[in-house]
Design a protein around this motif. Structure first.
Motif, PDB file in Angstrom:
ATOM      1  N   LEU A 280       1.170  -1.033   0.569  1.00 35.77           N
ATOM      2  CA  LEU A 280       0.447  -0.010   0.085  1.00 35.77           C
ATOM      3  C   LEU A 280       1.192   1.471   0.008  1.00 35.77           C
ATOM      4  CD1 LEU A 280      -2.877  -1.027   2.421  1.00 35.77           C
ATOM      5  CD2 LEU A 280      -3.214  -0.361  -0.194  1.00 35.77           C
ATOM      6  N   GLY A 281       1.942   1.236   0.267  1.00 40.06           N
ATOM      7  CA  GLY A 281       2.995   2.357   1.164  1.00 40.06           C
ATOM      8  C   GLY A 281       3.744   3.045  -0.760  1.00 40.06           C
ATOM      9  N   TYR A 282       3.325   1.590  -1.438  1.00 41.20           N
ATOM     10  CA  TYR A 282       3.774   1.735  -3.108  1.00 41.20           C
ATOM     11  C   TYR A 282       2.803   2.208  -3.599  1.00 41.20           C
ATOM     12  CZ  TYR A 282       9.093   0.115  -2.185  1.00 41.20           C
ATOM     13  OH  TYR A 282       9.622   0.366  -1.480  1.00 41.20           O
ATOM     14  N   ILE A 283       1.759   1.456  -3.787  1.00 42.59           N
ATOM     15  CA  ILE A 283       0.386   2.006  -4.738  1.00 42.59           C
ATOM     16  C   ILE A 283      -0.023   3.404  -4.049  1.00 42.59           C
ATOM     17  CG2 ILE A 283      -1.935   0.865  -4.895  1.00 42.59           C
ATOM     18  CD1 ILE A 283      -1.155  -1.467  -3.783  1.00 42.59           C
ATOM     19  N   SER A 284      -0.580   3.951  -3.230  1.00 39.75           N
ATOM     20  CA  SER A 284      -0.630   4.688  -2.807  1.00 39.75           C
ATOM     21  C   SER A 284      -0.523   5.909  -3.335  1.00 39.75           C
ATOM     22  CB  SER A 284      -0.214   5.272  -0.947  1.00 39.75           C
ATOM     23  OG  SER A 284       0.970   5.249  -1.240  1.00 39.75           O
ATOM     24  N   ALA A 285       1.130   6.456  -3.722  1.00 40.81           N
ATOM     25  CA  ALA A 285       1.496   7.336  -4.898  1.00 40.81           C
ATOM     26  C   ALA A 285       0.074   7.172  -6.643  1.00 40.81           C
ATOM     27  CB  ALA A 285       2.442   6.752  -5.573  1.00 40.81           C
ATOM     28  N   ALA A 286      -0.131   6.533  -6.325  1.00 38.35           N
ATOM     29  CA  ALA A 286      -0.860   6.190  -7.313  1.00 38.35           C
ATOM     30  C   ALA A 286      -2.441   7.688  -7.233  1.00 38.35           C
ATOM     31  CB  ALA A 286      -2.255   5.618  -8.242  1.00 38.35           C
ATOM     32  N   TRP A 287      -2.752   7.728  -5.582  1.00 39.90           N
ATOM     33  CA  TRP A 287      -3.317   8.515  -5.372  1.00 39.90           C
ATOM     34  C   TRP A 287      -3.255  10.027  -4.923  1.00 39.90           C
ATOM     35  CZ3 TRP A 287      -3.875   3.618  -3.448  1.00 39.90           C
ATOM     36  CH2 TRP A 287      -4.162   3.115  -1.636  1.00 39.90           C
ATOM     37  N   ASP A 288      -1.998   9.487  -4.351  1.00 38.88           N
ATOM     38  CA  ASP A 288      -1.143  10.792  -3.902  1.00 38.88           C
ATOM     39  C   ASP A 288      -1.736  12.047  -4.760  1.00 38.88           C
ATOM     40  OD1 ASP A 288       0.295  11.875  -0.972  1.00 38.88           O
ATOM     41  OD2 ASP A 288       1.073  13.053  -3.167  1.00 38.88           O
ATOM     42  N   SER A 289      -1.718  13.254  -4.264  1.00 34.29           N
ATOM     43  CA  SER A 289      -1.854  14.876  -5.177  1.00 34.29           C
ATOM     44  C   SER A 289      -0.475  14.892  -6.217  1.00 34.29           C
ATOM     45  CB  SER A 289      -2.509  15.369  -4.560  1.00 34.29           C
ATOM     46  OG  SER A 289      -1.458  16.157  -3.343  1.00 34.29           O
ATOM     47  N   GLU A 290       0.352  14.388  -4.778  1.00 33.67           N
ATOM     48  CA  GLU A 290       2.369  14.786  -6.056  1.00 33.67           C
ATOM     49  C   GLU A 290       2.838  13.220  -5.842  1.00 33.67           C
ATOM     50  OE1 GLU A 290       4.269  17.939  -3.227  1.00 33.67           O
ATOM     51  OE2 GLU A 290       2.768  17.618  -1.321  1.00 33.67           O
ATOM     52  N   GLY A 291       2.155  12.378  -6.068  1.00 31.39           N
ATOM     53  CA  GLY A 291       2.665  11.393  -6.726  1.00 31.39           C
ATOM     54  C   GLY A 291       3.962  10.600  -5.212  1.00 31.39           C
ATOM     55  N   LYS A 292       3.141  11.277  -4.220  1.00 32.62           N
ATOM     56  CA  LYS A 292       4.508  10.153  -3.053  1.00 32.62           C
ATOM     57  C   LYS A 292       3.910   8.926  -2.796  1.00 32.62           C
ATOM     58  CE  LYS A 292       6.278  14.386  -2.040  1.00 32.62           C
ATOM     59  NZ  LYS A 292       7.291  14.991  -1.381  1.00 32.62           N
ATOM     60  N   THR A 293       4.977   8.419  -2.406  1.00 32.81           N
ATOM     61  CA  THR A 293       4.802   7.187  -1.381  1.00 32.81           C
ATOM     62  C   THR A 293       5.068   7.445   0.011  1.00 32.81           C
ATOM     63  OG1 THR A 293       7.152   6.435  -1.515  1.00 32.81           O
ATOM     64  CG2 THR A 293       6.154   5.383  -3.360  1.00 32.81           C
ATOM     65  N   TRP A 294       4.626   5.942   0.699  1.00 31.65           N
ATOM     66  CA  TRP A 294       4.459   6.731   1.942  1.00 31.65           C
ATOM     67  C   TRP A 294       5.889   7.215   1.625  1.00 31.65           C
ATOM     68  CZ3 TRP A 294       1.891   1.894   4.322  1.00 31.65           C
ATOM     69  CH2 TRP A 294       0.311   1.676   4.534  1.00 31.65           C
ATOM     70  N   HIS A 295       6.984   6.381   1.492  1.00 35.76           N
ATOM     71  CA  HIS A 295       8.092   6.324   2.751  1.00 35.76           C
ATOM     72  C   HIS A 295       9.238   7.764   2.437  1.00 35.76           C
ATOM     73  CE1 HIS A 295       8.937   3.931  -0.908  1.00 35.76           C
ATOM     74  NE2 HIS A 295       9.281   4.445  -1.073  1.00 35.76           N
ATOM     75  N   ASP A 296       8.457   8.114   0.672  1.00 35.16           N
ATOM     76  CA  ASP A 296       9.001   9.476   0.366  1.00 35.16           C
ATOM     77  C   ASP A 296       7.912  10.896   1.538  1.00 35.16           C
ATOM     78  OD1 ASP A 296      10.754   9.389  -1.585  1.00 35.16           O
ATOM     79  OD2 ASP A 296       8.921   8.853  -3.129  1.00 35.16           O
ATOM     80  N   ARG A 297       6.807  10.442   1.976  1.00 35.30           N
ATOM     81  CA  ARG A 297       6.440  11.472   2.720  1.00 35.30           C
ATOM     82  C   ARG A 297       7.000  11.638   3.738  1.00 35.30           C
ATOM     83  NH1 ARG A 297       3.003  14.643   0.456  1.00 35.30           N
ATOM     84  NH2 ARG A 297       2.045  14.524  -1.020  1.00 35.30           N
ATOM     85  N   ALA A 298       7.414  10.153   4.460  1.00 35.65           N
ATOM     86  CA  ALA A 298       8.383  10.083   5.515  1.00 35.65           C
ATOM     87  C   ALA A 298       8.971  10.844   6.008  1.00 35.65           C
ATOM     88  CB  ALA A 298       7.833   9.043   6.316  1.00 35.65           C
TER      89      ALA A 298
END
Length: 110
Positions: A77-95
């Protein structure tokens, strides 16, 4: 069934652990000193800090790597979340406060 007692390691187990530690160390050092792995180099992308545009460095890079493990373990999910993130970021990029950006080639001077 192992013939070793609890707490003992055989030579093969020690070698595997040493190789894993070396691989992790090299990955974290190279990927975060330059913002690129071999795969990122081939694809033409790199990881940068959001606040400065520089390569993440060791401390932030290690944190990013550890969170990427979590991103994988939770059904990806941390990778897949990039698909719906407004900036296309993964969890680890956000963190870590990082972004993955495309590298544009500079024209060579003659």
């Amino acid at each position: 069934p192992s013939h070793y007692t609890r707490g003992e390691l055989n030579a093969a187990e020690v070698k595997v652990r040493v190789v894993l530690v070396l691989a992790l160390t090299l990955y974290v050092l190279i990927a975060n000193s330059y913002g690129r792995t071999l795969g990122k180099l081939i694809v033409g992308i790199r990881v940068i800090l959001d606040r400065s545009g520089a390569a993440p460095g060791l401390r932030i890079g290690l944190a990013r790597y550890l969170v990427s493990i979590l991103s994988s373990l939770v059904f990806g999910l941390g990778y897949i979340s990039a698909a719906w993130d407004s900036e296309g970021k993964t969890w680890h990029d956000r963190a870590a406060g990082t972004s993955v950006v495309r590298v544009t080639r500079q024209p060579t001077r003659r």
